[in-house]
Design a protein around this motif. Structure first.
Motif, PDB file in Angstrom:
ATOM      1  N   TYR A 148     -11.957 -27.795  24.751  1.00 36.52           N
ATOM      2  CA  TYR A 148     -12.803 -28.715  24.000  1.00 36.52           C
ATOM      3  C   TYR A 148     -12.131 -29.119  22.688  1.00 36.52           C
ATOM      4  CZ  TYR A 148     -16.619 -26.977  26.997  1.00 36.52           C
ATOM      5  OH  TYR A 148     -17.419 -26.633  28.060  1.00 36.52           O
ATOM      6  N   GLY A 149     -12.350 -30.368  22.298  1.00 40.15           N
ATOM      7  CA  GLY A 149     -12.007 -30.769  20.949  1.00 40.15           C
ATOM      8  C   GLY A 149     -12.963 -30.124  19.959  1.00 40.15           C
ATOM      9  N   GLN A 150     -12.696 -30.299  18.681  1.00 45.92           N
ATOM     10  CA  GLN A 150     -13.598 -29.761  17.667  1.00 45.92           C
ATOM     11  C   GLN A 150     -14.953 -30.464  17.758  1.00 45.92           C
ATOM     12  OE1 GLN A 150     -11.881 -28.653  13.694  1.00 45.92           O
ATOM     13  NE2 GLN A 150     -10.325 -30.160  14.285  1.00 45.92           N
ATOM     14  N   PHE A 151     -16.013 -29.667  17.740  1.00 46.48           N
ATOM     15  CA  PHE A 151     -17.348 -30.222  17.893  1.00 46.48           C
ATOM     16  C   PHE A 151     -17.829 -30.895  16.614  1.00 46.48           C
ATOM     17  CE2 PHE A 151     -18.283 -26.577  21.049  1.00 46.48           C
ATOM     18  CZ  PHE A 151     -17.773 -27.320  22.105  1.00 46.48           C
ATOM     19  N   TYR A 152     -18.565 -31.986  16.801  1.00 43.96           N
ATOM     20  CA  TYR A 152     -19.327 -32.575  15.705  1.00 43.96           C
ATOM     21  C   TYR A 152     -20.678 -32.992  16.258  1.00 43.96           C
ATOM     22  CZ  TYR A 152     -17.867 -37.182  17.588  1.00 43.96           C
ATOM     23  OH  TYR A 152     -17.628 -38.270  18.402  1.00 43.96           O
ATOM     24  N   GLY A 153     -21.647 -33.182  15.369  1.00 43.29           N
ATOM     25  CA  GLY A 153     -23.018 -33.480  15.779  1.00 43.29           C
ATOM     26  C   GLY A 153     -23.950 -32.395  15.285  1.00 43.29           C
ATOM     27  N   PRO A 154     -25.256 -32.553  15.486  1.00 43.55           N
ATOM     28  CA  PRO A 154     -26.248 -31.609  14.965  1.00 43.55           C
ATOM     29  C   PRO A 154     -25.946 -30.162  15.355  1.00 43.55           C
ATOM     30  CG  PRO A 154     -27.337 -33.546  15.837  1.00 43.55           C
ATOM     31  CD  PRO A 154     -25.886 -33.674  16.211  1.00 43.55           C
ATOM     32  N   GLY A 155     -26.026 -29.281  14.367  1.00 43.01           N
ATOM     33  CA  GLY A 155     -25.795 -27.869  14.616  1.00 43.01           C
ATOM     34  C   GLY A 155     -24.358 -27.421  14.484  1.00 43.01           C
ATOM     35  N   THR A 156     -23.429 -28.370  14.272  1.00 47.53           N
ATOM     36  CA  THR A 156     -22.018 -28.039  14.135  1.00 47.53           C
ATOM     37  C   THR A 156     -21.609 -28.043  12.667  1.00 47.53           C
ATOM     38  OG1 THR A 156     -21.124 -30.292  14.193  1.00 47.53           O
ATOM     39  CG2 THR A 156     -21.670 -29.286  16.313  1.00 47.53           C
ATOM     40  N   ASP A 166     -10.856 -33.373  12.335  1.00 47.65           N
ATOM     41  CA  ASP A 166      -9.610 -33.973  12.801  1.00 47.65           C
ATOM     42  C   ASP A 166      -9.581 -34.008  14.320  1.00 47.65           C
ATOM     43  OD1 ASP A 166      -8.743 -34.214  10.187  1.00 47.65           O
ATOM     44  OD2 ASP A 166      -7.635 -32.317  10.212  1.00 47.65           O
ATOM     45  N   SER A 167      -8.837 -34.941  14.877  1.00 46.71           N
ATOM     46  CA  SER A 167      -8.622 -34.957  16.324  1.00 46.71           C
ATOM     47  C   SER A 167      -7.751 -33.764  16.708  1.00 46.71           C
ATOM     48  CB  SER A 167      -7.930 -36.258  16.744  1.00 46.71           C
ATOM     49  OG  SER A 167      -8.794 -37.357  16.551  1.00 46.71           O
ATOM     50  N   PRO A 168      -7.948 -33.244  17.907  1.00 41.18           N
ATOM     51  CA  PRO A 168      -8.895 -33.664  18.948  1.00 41.18           C
ATOM     52  C   PRO A 168     -10.320 -33.210  18.626  1.00 41.18           C
ATOM     53  CG  PRO A 168      -7.708 -31.716  19.651  1.00 41.18           C
ATOM     54  CD  PRO A 168      -7.101 -32.110  18.349  1.00 41.18           C
ATOM     55  N   ARG A 169     -11.282 -34.055  18.956  1.00 43.66           N
ATOM     56  CA  ARG A 169     -12.678 -33.751  18.680  1.00 43.66           C
ATOM     57  C   ARG A 169     -13.546 -34.302  19.800  1.00 43.66           C
ATOM     58  NH1 ARG A 169     -11.324 -37.519  14.325  1.00 43.66           N
ATOM     59  NH2 ARG A 169     -11.970 -39.626  14.946  1.00 43.66           N
ATOM     60  N   ILE A 170     -14.816 -33.846  19.815  1.00 42.71           N
ATOM     61  CA  ILE A 170     -15.778 -34.349  20.793  1.00 42.71           C
ATOM     62  C   ILE A 170     -17.187 -34.078  20.268  1.00 42.71           C
ATOM     63  CG2 ILE A 170     -15.816 -32.181  22.140  1.00 42.71           C
ATOM     64  CD1 ILE A 170     -16.111 -33.966  24.675  1.00 42.71           C
ATOM     65  N   LEU A 192     -11.313 -31.772  27.163  1.00 41.68           N
ATOM     66  CA  LEU A 192     -12.542 -32.527  26.920  1.00 41.68           C
ATOM     67  C   LEU A 192     -12.541 -32.974  25.462  1.00 41.68           C
ATOM     68  CD1 LEU A 192     -13.280 -30.908  29.550  1.00 41.68           C
ATOM     69  CD2 LEU A 192     -15.638 -30.952  28.754  1.00 41.68           C
ATOM     70  N   THR A 193     -12.134 -34.206  25.239  1.00 41.75           N
ATOM     71  CA  THR A 193     -12.052 -34.746  23.883  1.00 41.75           C
ATOM     72  C   THR A 193     -12.510 -36.200  23.879  1.00 41.75           C
ATOM     73  OG1 THR A 193      -9.773 -35.531  24.118  1.00 41.75           O
ATOM     74  CG2 THR A 193     -10.070 -33.251  23.397  1.00 41.75           C
ATOM     75  N   ASP A 194     -12.812 -36.705  22.682  1.00 39.36           N
ATOM     76  CA  ASP A 194     -13.212 -38.102  22.545  1.00 39.36           C
ATOM     77  C   ASP A 194     -12.114 -39.053  22.952  1.00 39.36           C
ATOM     78  OD1 ASP A 194     -15.760 -37.608  21.686  1.00 39.36           O
ATOM     79  OD2 ASP A 194     -15.372 -38.017  19.559  1.00 39.36           O
TER      80      ASP A 194
END
Length: 204
Positions: A148-156, A166-170, A192-194
């Motif tokens: 997985y890329g680095q997570f972003y979004g609620p709870g992260t 930074d990339s890689p992210r998802i 699994l990345t953006d």
């Protein structure tokens, strides 16, 4: 499909559990926190309170559920991004000892498949060694590794979209959705990345 999901109460696992159940899977959701068992039951999972470092109890729990697939979504990360450096040793232990215990329990229970969380970026020192241990161990039993890329979004660590890792992210919701699509993948390592393809071409 019966899935034993270790790390079901985490930032990814709590999103993944209802998605798996919506597809018709039966899910045993493992957490080491008794306080989170009720939350997992509310999501539709069978709660299992167990510490991955208690190898005997873990084997008993996995044997009792007799899953088709064991999914390793365990991490040991601090709540604040500022504390990441101090928490690296604990997370490395999770990727080494925790992974070894979960694999042993899956094999003892006769689980046919194993899927594990890894990361899509290179680290240094103990962190990279732990990543390599996890990936080689999972591939050694013909399992699936999702980087997985680095997570972003609620709870992260990056909850509101104002700042992105930074990339890689998802996005964590996209990561959960794509994990469901990965259930039938053949053995290998997948990213699994953006900015990656979503058609699950193996990295190796």
């Amino acid at each position: 499909m019966k899935i034993f999901l270790a790390g079901a109460s985490g930032v990814l696992g709590s999103r993944l559990t209802p998605l798996l159940i919506a597809t018709g899977c039966q899910v045993a959701g493992m957490t080491r926190s008794p306080e989170k068992a009720e939350m997992l039951a509310g999501l539709g999972a069978e709660p299992v309170v167990c510490d991955v470092f208690d190898a005997a109890a873990l084997e008993q729990a996995v044997r009792a559920y007799a899953p088709d697939l064991v999914m390793h979504q365990l991490t040991d990360l601090p709540d604040r991004v500022e504390d990441l450096a101090a928490g690296r040793a604990a997370n490395a232990r999770m990727r080494k000892e925790g992974t070894a215990n979960l694999i042993a329990a899956a094999q003892a229970a006769g689980a046919k498949r194993f899927l594990a969380q890894s990361v899509a970026w290179e680290m240094s020192g103990e962190g990279q060694a732990a990543k390599e241990f996890l990936e080689s161990s999972v591939l050694g039993l013909s399992g699936v590794v999702l980087r997985y890329g680095q997570f972003y979004g609620p709870g992260t660590y990056y909850p509101d979209g104002a700042a992105l890792p930074d990339s890689p992210r998802i996005h964590v919701d996209e990561a959960a959705a794509r994990t469901v699509l990965a259930l039938d993948l053949g053995s290998g390592i997948y990213s699994l990345t953006d900015d990656g393809a979503s058609d699950f071409v193996p990295v190796k």
